[in-house]
Design an enzyme around this catalytic site. Sequence first.
Site, mmCIF file in Angstrom:
data_model
loop_
_atom_site.group_PDB
_atom_site.id
_atom_site.type_symbol
_atom_site.label_atom_id
_atom_site.label_comp_id
_atom_site.label_asym_id
_atom_site.label_seq_id
_atom_site.Cartn_x
_atom_site.Cartn_y
_atom_site.Cartn_z
ATOM 1 N N ASP A 1 47.476 45.429 64.531
ATOM 2 C CA ASP A 1 48.411 46.422 65.083
ATOM 3 C C ASP A 1 49.776 45.766 65.345
ATOM 4 O O ASP A 1 50.821 46.336 65.056
ATOM 5 C CB ASP A 1 47.841 47.002 66.381
ATOM 6 C CG ASP A 1 46.421 47.507 66.185
ATOM 7 O OD1 ASP A 1 46.238 48.464 65.434
ATOM 8 O OD2 ASP A 1 45.489 46.907 66.755
ATOM 9 N N GLN B 1 24.023 40.864 69.676
ATOM 10 C CA GLN B 1 24.805 39.669 69.356
ATOM 11 C C GLN B 1 25.305 38.980 70.628
ATOM 12 O O GLN B 1 25.333 37.759 70.707
ATOM 13 C CB GLN B 1 25.940 40.031 68.403
ATOM 14 C CG GLN B 1 25.361 40.516 67.065
ATOM 15 C CD GLN B 1 26.366 40.705 65.959
ATOM 16 O OE1 GLN B 1 27.566 40.547 66.163
ATOM 17 N NE2 GLN B 1 25.892 41.052 64.785
ATOM 18 N N HIS C 1 42.595 49.511 70.490
ATOM 19 C CA HIS C 1 42.824 49.560 69.040
ATOM 20 C C HIS C 1 42.342 50.929 68.561
ATOM 21 O O HIS C 1 41.243 51.086 68.019
ATOM 22 C CB HIS C 1 42.055 48.427 68.348
ATOM 23 C CG HIS C 1 42.101 48.514 66.848
ATOM 24 N ND1 HIS C 1 43.258 48.367 66.117
ATOM 25 C CD2 HIS C 1 41.118 48.746 65.929
ATOM 26 C CE1 HIS C 1 42.987 48.508 64.827
ATOM 27 N NE2 HIS C 1 41.695 48.752 64.692
ATOM 28 N N ASN D 1 34.582 47.955 64.646
ATOM 29 C CA ASN D 1 35.088 49.045 65.503
ATOM 30 C C ASN D 1 33.996 49.838 66.200
ATOM 31 O O ASN D 1 32.886 49.913 65.688
ATOM 32 C CB ASN D 1 35.920 50.004 64.639
ATOM 33 C CG ASN D 1 37.320 49.489 64.451
ATOM 34 O OD1 ASN D 1 37.916 48.956 65.375
ATOM 35 N ND2 ASN D 1 37.863 49.654 63.247
ATOM 36 N N ALA E 1 35.242 40.156 55.302
ATOM 37 C CA ALA E 1 34.760 38.777 55.189
ATOM 38 C C ALA E 1 35.132 38.162 53.849
ATOM 39 O O ALA E 1 35.405 36.960 53.759
ATOM 40 C CB ALA E 1 33.246 38.737 55.389
HETATM 41 P P1 NAD Z 1 32.113 46.667 55.116
HETATM 42 O O1 NAD Z 1 31.314 47.919 55.109
HETATM 43 O O2 NAD Z 1 32.766 46.191 53.874
HETATM 44 O O3 NAD Z 1 31.196 45.483 55.626
HETATM 45 C C1 NAD Z 1 30.476 45.597 56.793
HETATM 46 C C2 NAD Z 1 29.501 44.485 56.811
HETATM 47 O O4 NAD Z 1 28.823 44.547 58.057
HETATM 48 C C3 NAD Z 1 28.439 44.593 55.709
HETATM 49 O O5 NAD Z 1 28.262 43.320 55.156
HETATM 50 C C4 NAD Z 1 27.202 45.058 56.450
HETATM 51 O O6 NAD Z 1 26.010 44.584 55.862
HETATM 52 C C5 NAD Z 1 27.450 44.416 57.805
HETATM 53 N N1 NAD Z 1 26.715 45.044 58.884
HETATM 54 C C6 NAD Z 1 26.365 46.333 59.042
HETATM 55 N N2 NAD Z 1 25.624 46.470 60.140
HETATM 56 C C7 NAD Z 1 25.501 45.253 60.684
HETATM 57 C C8 NAD Z 1 24.816 44.725 61.790
HETATM 58 N N3 NAD Z 1 24.005 45.490 62.536
HETATM 59 N N4 NAD Z 1 24.949 43.418 62.078
HETATM 60 C C9 NAD Z 1 25.707 42.641 61.301
HETATM 61 N N5 NAD Z 1 26.330 43.062 60.195
HETATM 62 C C10 NAD Z 1 26.218 44.342 59.906
HETATM 63 O O7 NAD Z 1 33.143 46.800 56.329
HETATM 64 P P2 NAD Z 1 34.514 46.015 56.558
HETATM 65 O O8 NAD Z 1 35.574 46.736 55.835
HETATM 66 O O9 NAD Z 1 34.320 44.578 56.334
HETATM 67 O O10 NAD Z 1 34.750 46.338 58.114
HETATM 68 C C11 NAD Z 1 33.929 45.801 59.117
HETATM 69 C C12 NAD Z 1 34.308 46.386 60.470
HETATM 70 O O11 NAD Z 1 35.637 46.020 60.827
HETATM 71 C C13 NAD Z 1 34.291 47.921 60.530
HETATM 72 O O12 NAD Z 1 33.733 48.323 61.768
HETATM 73 C C14 NAD Z 1 35.764 48.285 60.482
HETATM 74 O O13 NAD Z 1 36.025 49.528 61.071
HETATM 75 C C15 NAD Z 1 36.343 47.152 61.305
HETATM 76 N N6 NAD Z 1 37.795 46.918 61.165
HETATM 77 C C16 NAD Z 1 38.462 46.552 62.279
HETATM 78 C C17 NAD Z 1 39.820 46.277 62.227
HETATM 79 C C18 NAD Z 1 40.584 45.894 63.459
HETATM 80 O O14 NAD Z 1 41.815 45.799 63.393
HETATM 81 N N7 NAD Z 1 39.944 45.657 64.574
HETATM 82 C C19 NAD Z 1 40.489 46.380 60.999
HETATM 83 C C20 NAD Z 1 39.769 46.753 59.859
HETATM 84 C C21 NAD Z 1 38.408 47.025 59.956
HETATM 85 C C1 LMR Z 2 42.345 49.587 60.914
HETATM 86 O O1 LMR Z 2 43.089 49.711 61.880
HETATM 87 O O2 LMR Z 2 42.763 49.519 59.741
HETATM 88 C C2 LMR Z 2 40.855 49.463 61.143
HETATM 89 O O3 LMR Z 2 40.558 49.551 62.492
HETATM 90 C C3 LMR Z 2 40.054 50.401 60.334
HETATM 91 C C4 LMR Z 2 40.124 51.802 60.872
HETATM 92 O O4 LMR Z 2 39.066 52.426 61.022
HETATM 93 O O5 LMR Z 2 41.232 52.268 61.113
#
Ligand code: NAD
Ligand code: LMR
Length: 352
Positions: free
Chosen positions: A182, A135, A210, A154, A41
């Site tokens: 990806d 949600q 993913h 994820n 974020a």
């Molecule tokens: P982060 O730990 O920096 O931040 C996570 C945020 O989510 C925190 O602000 C936390 O307070 C909040 N959170 C935790 N539980 C929650 C809930 N129940 N409801 C709402 N918010 C909640 O993590 P990040 O690096 O910002 O990653 C967030 C997510 O995105 C992870 O699950 C990560 O694996 C995923 N991700 C996905 C992709 C993709 O390509 N799809 C890529 C990177 C990361």
């Molecule tokens: C990524 O692809 O970078 C994210 O989904 C984070 C992870 O857990 O791999």
Amino acid sequence: MGIFVQMGRKAAKSLHQVEVFVTLGSGMKRVVVTGATGQIAYSLLFRIGSGEVFGDEKIALHLYDLPGMEKGLEGVVMELQDCAYPFLEEVRYGSDLKELFSEVDLALLVGAKPRGPGMERGDLLKDNGTIFVEQGRVLNQVASRDVKVVVVGNPCNTNALIAMESAPNLPRKNFHAMMRLDQNRAMALLARKAGRSIGEVSPLVVWGNHSATQVPDYPNASIGGHSATEIINDLTWLQGEFLTTVQKRGAAIIQARGKSSAASAANGVIDHVKSLYNPTPEGTWFSSAVCSDGNPYGIQEGIIFGFPCRSSGDGSYEIVPHLPWNSFIEERIRVTEKELLEEKECVEEMFV
Ligand code: NAD
Ligand code: LMR
């Protein structure tokens, strides 16, 4: 809930810890971002606020995070104020899901636990799944009836499925899981291998989940107008190192950084949303994981699967039909489909 309202250019910026509702009329995109104090974020919000995605359309940003994260949210809001973005009309923030999901046009569901070293994304299934039940239910009650939902947290495909199943009054078509990171990884890798600029590489679909079973579709990709297989001319690399590097890139980043990808993930979200709100150029597509109901590839219905998509620019999309599969790709597509069906089985009890 906090709210900072910047009305046009003249009004003073203020930060109130009060519940206020301001109606600014139509022509404004109302966007909620969950996990708003997290690392993704921190990159994402500022790019949305800058107007990069919606041009000169006004934006209202709703920032959601868990109770206890208020101080962090206030800091993010102060920084958004300090950017003096001309199109950022309003920011609401806090931990009241109902208030913050109210009337949103776009929900970017980022908040969730990231995996650590040695974990697969699927290991997060039960922990993170419950987030998306709640949600989905709240979106179902209070979001715009045409809200577009993009799940990043994820395991994003199955989390998107849970959210969709928890929101029976919203169109199933409106739920996405992000495959764009990806796609970008695959395109960049092809460009590096071919020694060409990224602009010469066509968008390519990443089929399926993913996860480490995802299938980047090199046979239908092109470089400089020629088939990627012709330009690279190294099937061993395309079917070996290329595939596994893209599949395991997330884990490689966690290994290197000690944290999961963040700026590139936020960039993937931005690209995904831009693709939904701009017409897709003729003859191309973008990757998104969407509901497989009625898909033209015979993938089992009722899962969120990476497909080639195109948009007319209004936020909706169609799955692009008729991309051919060779036996190598088809075999792997069956594996990623099976994985998604198994993930679904693990969480089905959570559905409404
Ligand atoms: P982060 O730990 O920096 O931040 C996570 C945020 O989510 C925190 O602000 C936390 O307070 C909040 N959170 C935790 N539980 C929650 C809930 N129940 N409801 C709402 N918010 C909640 O993590 P990040 O690096 O910002 O990653 C967030 C997510 O995105 C992870 O699950 C990560 O694996 C995923 N991700 C996905 C992709 C993709 O390509 N799809 C890529 C990177 C990361
Ligand atoms: C990524 O692809 O970078 C994210 O989904 C984070 C992870 O857990 O791999």
